[in-house]
Design a protein around this motif. Structure first.
Motif: not given
Length: 299
Positions: A25-32, A72-76, A163-171, A181-182
């Motif tokens: 749900d964070d977007g197709w270009a999210e690093l995790y 543009a999509c997330q993170y261009d 899956f969910s990870g408690l370490s936050s911060g979008t990248l 963390r990723s």
């Protein structure tokens, strides 16, 4: 440490390669998500990613037909004015975006986008995430990451894991170097997928999803080998029927208390895809029997 993690992402010997549909749900270009996708591919799985064009956190089970994309999509990660409802990375066509919600992305992935890669066959497993941040207890009902997995399990009868990870911060997907963390989340999540696959078909009972919460990657929990898995439950069980008997009790620990501990513990809850609460004892029992060697008891 990073080199050790990367080596650990190499294919696991003896693990069956299967068809996996992957959303978030964070977007197709999210690093995790991209790190996890890379780990699944490295493990030999035939994985297709179909996720929202932009961050759609907190959209639960919303589902709407995708509309033409004008910005543009997330993170261009896709150009403006594509005027398309779905798109893909042309150099890596198994990476796809859908201009709508996580559930819609999972639906399009299962029904439309992935089958051509698999000669018309259906996915054998659905995974979602890892989400940036936790999805425990009441969060489960609002999570798009969970919503996508629940859709796969309930509406398409595809065994599913959120899956969910408690370490936050979008990248962004192209963050270099990728933070520990990723990479750690990718390896630990891939380990659980391989355990489920190795347990044999059917991977999970019908109308069940696994809700996984990975602890913060810090201190000793920067080493993926220190992570251990604990069978847990989603909601408070004060008025619920007994859980499966495990670790000397018939009441499983709450996933929040497991994932928030200081012992690198991963909570594994057997969720009911009909209402996103804890699945009944008889279905917990099947999962415990299949994955017993994976689980440890609370300290």
């Amino acid at each position: 440490m990073r080199s050790q993690i990367l080596l650990a992402l190499l294919p696991a010997l003896g693990t069956e390669a299967i068809r996996i549909i992957h959303a978030n749900d964070d977007g197709w270009a999210e690093l995790y998500t991209r790190s996890f996708h890379d780990a699944l591919v490295a493990a030999g799985h035939d994985t297709v990613l179909t996720a929202p064009a932009e961050n759609k956190s907190g959209t639960a089970s919303s589902d709407a037909e995708p509309s033409p994309r004008t910005t543009a999509c997330q993170y261009d990660s896709c150009p403006a004015n594509t005027n398309q409802p779905i798109g893909r990375n042309e150099s890596s066509p198994r990476l796809n975006w859908v201009n709508s919600f996580p559930v819609t992305s999972m639906r399009y992935g299962i029904d439309t986008i992935a089958p051509p890669f698999w000669n018309g066959q259906a996915p054998e497993l659905a995974v979602s995430g890892p989400n940036v941040g936790s999805n425990v207890y009441v969060q489960v009902h609002f999570s798009g990451t969970v919503g996508a997995a629940v859709f796969a399990a309930k509406e398409r009868k595809v065994p599913a894991i959120a899956f969910s990870g408690l370490s936050s911060g979008t990248l962004a997907w192209n963050t270099t170097p990728a933070p520990t963390r990723s990479l750690v989340y990718a390896q630990v999540a891939s380990k659980l997928v391989d355990a489920v696959v190795s347990s044999g078909k059917p991977y999970l009972p019908e109308d069940v999803f696994l809700n996984i919460n990975l602890p913060k990657v810090e201190g000793k929990c920067t080493d993926p080998h220190n992570f251990k898995f604990v069978l847990s439950r989603i909601n408070v069980g004060l008025f619920s029927a007994k859980d499966v008997y495990h670790c000397g009790t018939d009441r499983l620990p709450l996933e929040a208390s497991v994932a928030l501990s200081d012992d690198c513990l991963v909570s594994v809850s057997v969720g009911d895809a009909n209402d996103k609460t804890t699945a009944p004892k008889e279905k917990q029992d099947i999962v415990l029997d299949k994955l017993r060697r994976l689980f440890t008891c609370l300290p």
